[in-house]
Design an enzyme around this catalytic site. Structure first.
Site, short mmCIF file in Angstrom:
data_model
loop_
_atom_site.label_atom_id
_atom_site.label_comp_id
_atom_site.label_asym_id
_atom_site.label_seq_id
_atom_site.Cartn_x
_atom_site.Cartn_y
_atom_site.Cartn_z
CE LYS A 122 -3.36 2.74 2.40
NZ LYS A 122 -3.80 3.21 3.73
N GLY A 183 -8.62 9.25 9.31
CA GLY A 183 -9.01 9.35 10.72
C GLY A 183 -9.99 10.44 11.05
CB ALA A 209 -8.68 7.71 4.35
N GLY A 210 -11.41 8.05 6.07
CA GLY A 210 -12.51 8.96 6.32
C GLY A 210 -13.81 8.32 6.74
CG ASN A 231 -6.62 1.30 11.29
OD1 ASN A 231 -5.49 1.75 11.32
ND2 ASN A 231 -7.08 0.55 12.28
CB THR A 232 -9.46 5.69 12.40
OG1 THR A 232 -8.13 5.88 11.92
CG2 THR A 232 -9.66 6.55 13.64
#
Length: 286
Positions: A122, A183, A209-210, A231-232
């Site tokens: 990645k 995040g 993301a986001g 992830n976050t």
């Protein structure tokens, strides 16, 4: 009444998605949800969440593992890499040159953990420490070199349709447009551009993301994304394992909705019941 709603047994249909596989660089995966290993409160939470998500691809920050950064000591050994495909990432790299070096380290790390044929990376080139927005020029430069070295490159990018197409043309295995900053939990802020990327891409599109909650995961898949990396939103949830399960279900639901095809959006209502035989309507003349 003998049978009431309270007494009835309801069953939720579990769709068979085994035939609808995600293929990246010739390798097939049943799950369209990828997860990460950062920001968890403990390895136990991380393992439970990854299991609950049903994911088969997990991304690992190579630099943090190599340097035993706080929270990453023993991370490489914490998961069963016979069951999970490692996606080394170049997080923390501000230039193309740094990202290329770290990608090479990631490939060696995967080999040490038993994945001899793992050339996935990645690619992240992020010089901006406040908003963590990727550098398009550095990303393209690094991608060109890594493709030449035999890597299956999964580049993290702004939702830029022209850049996505250029990365596809140089040989990247996917494109990974962001929904909103890493995040941030802002959800999908680039819907129009992601649609354009999806419509024109000949490689898998992974929204990364986001995403902050399950409804946003479903939304991204409804746009036609092939997969998600989250992830976050999982790691920082009050109950990470439960959120991981929610994200897995949302990914499937969004994919099915995209395949089914939504109805057109209209400015006026259209009745779902027949308009003949209404109360007060005169019978048709025979």
């Amino acid at each position: 009444m003998e049978n009431s709603c309270a007494d009835a047994e309801f069953m939720v249909a579990t769709p068979d998605t085994t035939a609808d596989v995600l293929t990246i660089a010739g390798r097939s995966f049943r799950s369209r949800l990828m997860t990460g290993t950062g920001k968890y409160r403990s390895f136990e939470q991380m393992r439970a969440s990854i299991a609950a998500s049903g994911c088969e691809i997990v991304t690992v920050a190579v630099r943090r593992v190599q340097t035993n950064a706080p929270g990453h000591e023993g991370l490489a050994e914490a998961l069963d890499w016979q069951k999970i495909w490692m996606l080394p990432n170049t997080a923390g790299c501000a230039t193309a040159e740094e990202a290329i070096r770290v990608a090479r380290l990631g490939r060696e790390m995967a080999k040490l953990l038993g994945q001899e044929d793992n050339n996935f990376v990645k690619l992240e080139v992020i010089p901006d420490s406040r908003y963590l927005l990727p550098d398009p020029i550095g990303t393209l430069q690094a991608a060109e070199q890594l493709v030449k070295e035999g890597f299956a490159v999964l580049p993290y990018i702004n939702a830029d349709p022209l850049l996505a197409k250029r990365l596809e043309e140089v040989g990247c295995a996917t494109v990974m447009p962001l929904g909103s900053p890493i995040g941030s939990g802002q959800g999908i802020r680039n819907e129009a551009n992601i649609r354009i990327i999806v419509e024109n891409a000949k490689v898998p599109v992974v929204v990364d993301a986001g995403i902050g909650t399950a409804s946003e995961a479903a939304q991204a898949m409804e746009l036609g994304a092939d997969a998600l990396l989250i992830n976050t939103a999982i790691a920082q949830a009050e109950d990470p394992a439960r959120m991981a399960q929610a994200m897995a279900m949302a990914t499937i639901a969004g994919r099915l909705a995209f395949q089914a095809g939504r109805i057109p959006t209209r400015s006026a209502a259209i009745a779902s019941s027949p308009q003949t035989g209404l109360v007060g309507q005169s019978p048709a003349t025979v």
